[in-house]
Write an enzyme that holds these catalytic residues in place. Structure first.
Site, PDB file in Angstrom:
ATOM      1  N   GLN B 152      -9.555 -29.798 -78.890  1.00 33.53           N
ATOM      2  CA  GLN B 152      -9.549 -28.767 -77.860  1.00 33.53           C
ATOM      3  C   GLN B 152     -10.652 -28.992 -76.836  1.00 33.53           C
ATOM      4  O   GLN B 152     -11.561 -29.791 -77.040  1.00 33.53           O
ATOM      5  CB  GLN B 152      -9.716 -27.381 -78.521  1.00 33.53           C
ATOM      6  CG  GLN B 152     -10.945 -27.276 -79.410  1.00 33.53           C
ATOM      7  CD  GLN B 152     -10.832 -26.182 -80.478  1.00 33.53           C
ATOM      8  OE1 GLN B 152     -10.087 -25.232 -80.314  1.00 33.53           O
ATOM      9  NE2 GLN B 152     -11.585 -26.322 -81.563  1.00 33.53           N
ATOM     10  N   TYR B 181     -17.831  -7.781 -84.057  1.00 23.39           N
ATOM     11  CA  TYR B 181     -16.637  -8.539 -84.453  1.00 23.39           C
ATOM     12  C   TYR B 181     -16.806  -9.039 -85.885  1.00 23.39           C
ATOM     13  O   TYR B 181     -15.972  -8.803 -86.753  1.00 23.39           O
ATOM     14  CB  TYR B 181     -16.415  -9.721 -83.494  1.00 23.39           C
ATOM     15  CG  TYR B 181     -15.277 -10.621 -83.908  1.00 23.39           C
ATOM     16  CD1 TYR B 181     -13.988 -10.404 -83.434  1.00 23.39           C
ATOM     17  CD2 TYR B 181     -15.480 -11.689 -84.785  1.00 23.39           C
ATOM     18  CE1 TYR B 181     -12.941 -11.217 -83.822  1.00 23.39           C
ATOM     19  CE2 TYR B 181     -14.438 -12.505 -85.185  1.00 23.39           C
ATOM     20  CZ  TYR B 181     -13.166 -12.264 -84.698  1.00 23.39           C
ATOM     21  OH  TYR B 181     -12.132 -13.065 -85.093  1.00 23.39           O
ATOM     22  N   ASP B 205     -17.805 -21.163 -85.229  1.00 25.37           N
ATOM     23  CA  ASP B 205     -18.933 -20.619 -84.477  1.00 25.37           C
ATOM     24  C   ASP B 205     -20.104 -20.258 -85.388  1.00 25.37           C
ATOM     25  O   ASP B 205     -21.208 -20.020 -84.911  1.00 25.37           O
ATOM     26  CB  ASP B 205     -18.495 -19.399 -83.654  1.00 25.37           C
ATOM     27  CG  ASP B 205     -17.835 -18.337 -84.518  1.00 25.37           C
ATOM     28  OD1 ASP B 205     -18.541 -17.710 -85.327  1.00 25.37           O
ATOM     29  OD2 ASP B 205     -16.615 -18.147 -84.399  1.00 25.37           O
ATOM     30  N   GLU B 224     -13.816 -26.181 -91.498  1.00 27.71           N
ATOM     31  CA  GLU B 224     -13.709 -26.161 -90.032  1.00 27.71           C
ATOM     32  C   GLU B 224     -13.280 -27.542 -89.564  1.00 27.71           C
ATOM     33  O   GLU B 224     -13.851 -28.544 -89.955  1.00 27.71           O
ATOM     34  CB  GLU B 224     -15.066 -25.767 -89.430  1.00 27.71           C
ATOM     35  CG  GLU B 224     -15.231 -26.010 -87.942  1.00 27.71           C
ATOM     36  CD  GLU B 224     -14.210 -25.266 -87.070  1.00 27.71           C
ATOM     37  OE1 GLU B 224     -13.958 -24.069 -87.316  1.00 27.71           O
ATOM     38  OE2 GLU B 224     -13.659 -25.911 -86.144  1.00 27.71           O
ATOM     39  N   ASP B 259      -9.170 -30.474 -91.903  1.00 26.74           N
ATOM     40  CA  ASP B 259      -8.050 -29.557 -91.724  1.00 26.74           C
ATOM     41  C   ASP B 259      -7.994 -28.616 -92.918  1.00 26.74           C
ATOM     42  O   ASP B 259      -7.863 -29.058 -94.066  1.00 26.74           O
ATOM     43  CB  ASP B 259      -6.761 -30.379 -91.613  1.00 26.74           C
ATOM     44  CG  ASP B 259      -5.574 -29.521 -91.200  1.00 26.74           C
ATOM     45  OD1 ASP B 259      -5.490 -28.361 -91.670  1.00 26.74           O
ATOM     46  OD2 ASP B 259      -4.754 -29.998 -90.424  1.00 26.74           O
ATOM     47  N   CYS B 260      -8.077 -27.332 -92.669  1.00 32.71           N
ATOM     48  CA  CYS B 260      -8.181 -26.382 -93.791  1.00 32.71           C
ATOM     49  C   CYS B 260      -6.942 -26.414 -94.684  1.00 32.71           C
ATOM     50  O   CYS B 260      -7.041 -26.187 -95.890  1.00 32.71           O
ATOM     51  CB  CYS B 260      -8.477 -24.970 -93.284  1.00 32.71           C
ATOM     52  SG  CYS B 260      -7.114 -24.173 -92.429  1.00 32.71           S
ATOM     53  N   ASP B 280     -10.391 -17.103 -90.258  1.00 31.10           N
ATOM     54  CA  ASP B 280     -11.196 -17.009 -89.035  1.00 31.10           C
ATOM     55  C   ASP B 280     -10.870 -18.201 -88.136  1.00 31.10           C
ATOM     56  O   ASP B 280     -11.741 -18.869 -87.592  1.00 31.10           O
ATOM     57  CB  ASP B 280     -12.682 -16.960 -89.399  1.00 31.10           C
ATOM     58  CG  ASP B 280     -13.555 -16.518 -88.217  1.00 31.10           C
ATOM     59  OD1 ASP B 280     -13.009 -15.924 -87.255  1.00 31.10           O
ATOM     60  OD2 ASP B 280     -14.768 -16.793 -88.239  1.00 31.10           O
ATOM     61  N   GLU B 356     -11.645  -5.325 -75.267  1.00 29.63           N
ATOM     62  CA  GLU B 356     -10.543  -4.539 -75.813  1.00 29.63           C
ATOM     63  C   GLU B 356     -10.813  -4.274 -77.289  1.00 29.63           C
ATOM     64  O   GLU B 356     -11.656  -4.905 -77.912  1.00 29.63           O
ATOM     65  CB  GLU B 356      -9.194  -5.228 -75.603  1.00 29.63           C
ATOM     66  CG  GLU B 356      -9.046  -6.574 -76.272  1.00 29.63           C
ATOM     67  CD  GLU B 356      -7.746  -7.292 -75.872  1.00 29.63           C
ATOM     68  OE1 GLU B 356      -6.710  -6.644 -75.701  1.00 29.63           O
ATOM     69  OE2 GLU B 356      -7.799  -8.525 -75.749  1.00 29.63           O
TER      70      GLU B 356
END
Lengths: 366, 366
Positions: B152, B181, B205, B224, B259-260, B280, B356
């Site tokens: 990404q 959050y 994160d 992750e 890769d989870c 998450d 939001e």
């Protein structure tokens, strides 16, 4: 009824857009990429000979109209617009738009690019500015109420997540979600209102009066200019104002419909004093009193308020969004001009319907 | 470097825009009002013979270009665009724009109208969509970091009020302002993590791992996929992730880069069980595992997660914005498809950087 406007912009190496020939080459690449999505694309018009840029109009079946503008400084903007009938799928979906942005960025070797989230036009008004003039789109689904008073345009809009919202002259004022606004303004848990005499300037939404009355003050007087705002809030915002706007006078409070400056002058002449004065007016003055520009109005309010305060009294008011540094500075400059001198503290809170953090002032005699 | 785009739209009585001649009359009124602000206005182009509408291009000195479109359904859109050099005053200020909107609405006898707050183009990317595709403009002043990983595009942007923000593939993920959050996702004060074994899917994160470690779990394993996200967050988001991304393995936790789905399969094969599994992951799957569409991916994650849970274990995850009713329904449909059966509760919180309210799920075996 709605049109959709989808905006893309790309930053290019300015060396690639300096001449007319270079800009035409960029336009050719843009058109080529657009044709992958809009297969019937035609050129309707172009201004190619501009000293400082290029502009063209492309369209597909005269339904989707696309303008493309290339600035010599290296900026490219593309605006796509079409009519979306109710129940139809968008011509340019979220995913297709993102893919188009990526394809354009790659073909143009852009330094950066963005697709601005789709704007809906002609539907219920949903775009309002934050205090620092950022665009905010509310999830408004209904215009609940609209009227024009002698002072302002009054709207109650329903937001799916914020509840009913009070919009005055197309600026967001308060919503059902905003108890935190009133609690921070009044310093709930910090200030002691029991047995106190209080004057509210403005406050037509009734929320401050409603919350203050829960703290057993001796008496609250509220000076609100706009009768119609109170009627609208009494009907559509009673989760935040309760029934306090139903009656105009009880043993605990009195609401006077009039220009607060006039009544402040009257109270000053009478020697009337309060423990607390609240500045809960709209950001943009709607008083009839001719007192010049915005800051002059704000200073006038300050001056009169402090003449109404007992020596240990407090003036409590909202400031502005915490990101509006310049405006907050000007506000504090006005406070520093006051005689006798005053001192102040600040508190802040993120106000849901403002979608930003807001600063509140507590001002006392120095 | 920036251009300004100012959009106006007006809803007219459709009886006034039904014919070509009527639309030309509307266009004449628009041009007349625009000329009060743009005194050198010229008509560059018009498409008048469209079956379903009218379109024209006006300009002032070829610098400010204005397009005007009239849809037969009674919608009028006006787009004003010009280049704003650094330090210069806008050609169309906030107040002038509002006055122009009012003048147009009056002359056109519009049923409704709005001026969309000015859009800034070509500057740092500042417009991101909310979960329900509303536009949000962030007060971003700096692009702090940008890189492209194999998975990404990773950006850290600085917002004046929200602090550093993690943007993945042009979608907002988490900001320094967003402790709420993480606390809502983990149910702080409700769940007891002491001595528990925990698996985090995603969480690059580092904020969830950081907060969980404060609650004395027995061990946390985090899966992750994107090493580069962790490097970026470790450097620029350490107010929310502390130093947990500095080390990949301690006595208390282990971060596995991979890769989870692969690792979950491995853990299932080994018979490994956890008290808590956290979903998450980013909203849009970036796993390499070919498992079809988005909802298939989410269900795969669910199925594997429940195979990793002890009988009284819990799967905790974020859902979506509370205004995304359809998406939340689809999410819950996936939960109902699971075997053995599960049951769930929800919590919600207004997440500052999402602007939001967000829904979180707590899922257990039925």
């Amino acid at each position: 009824m709605a049109a959709q406007t989808i905006l893309f912009d790309f930053t290019l190496d300015a060396g690639k857009t300096a001449t007319s020939i270079q800009r035409q080459e960029v336009a050719r690449i843009v058109r080529n990429e657009l044709e992958h999505v809009f297969t019937q694309l035609e050129l309707a018009y172009s201004m190619e000979s501009m000293d400082n840029g290029y502009f063209s109009v492309l369209h597909e079946n005269k339904e989707t109209i696309i303008t493309c503008r290339i600035f010599q400084q290296g900026l490219l903007t593309i605006n796509v617009e079409y009519y979306l009938a109710a129940g139809k799928e968008p011509i340019l979906s979220f995913d297709t738009g993102k893919r188009l942005e990526k394809a354009l960025a790659k073909s143009l070797q852009a330094l950066s690019g963005q697709k601005i989230p789709t704007l809906k036009r002609g539907d219920v008004a949903r775009y309002y500015p934050s205090a620092d003039e950022r665009i905010i789109e509310y999830d408004i689904d209904t215009l609940v109420y609209e009227a024009r008073s002698p002072f302002q345009k009054i709207q109650i809009m329903h937001s799916k997540t914020l509840g009913n919202m009070l919009i005055l002259d197309e600026l967001q004022n308060i919503a059902e979600s905003d108890l935190i606004y009133t609690e921070t303004l009044m310093g709930r848990g910090v200030e002691n209102y029991e047995g106190k005499e209080i004057c509210i300037l403005g406050g037509g939404d009734g929320a401050l009066l409603y919350e203050l009355l829960k703290e057993n003050p001796k008496h609250v007087i509220m000076l609100e200019i706009d009768e119609l705002v109170m009627q609208a809030c009494n009907k559509y915002l009673n989760t935040i104002c309760g029934d306090v706007l139903e009656k105009r006078k009880t043993e605990q409070y009195e609401i006077i419909v009039g220009d607060c400056v006039d009544y402040m002058k009257k109270f000053i002449a009478e020697g009337r004093k309060f423990d607390y004065v609240f500045g809960d007016l709209t950001d943009i003055p709607i008083s009839d009193t001719p007192i010049g520009e915005c800051w002059d109005f704000i200073r006038t309010i300050f001056e009169h308020s402090f003449q109404l305060l007992k020596p240990d009294g407090k003036y409590l008011t909202h400031g502005n969004g915490t990101s509006c540094l310049e405006s907050l500075q000007l506000f504090e400059d006005q406070l520093r001009l006051l005689k006798p001198k005053v001192k102040f503290t600040t508190t802040k809170a993120f106000v849901p319907s403002f979608m930003e953090e807001w600063l509140f002032y507590q001002v006392t005699f120095a």
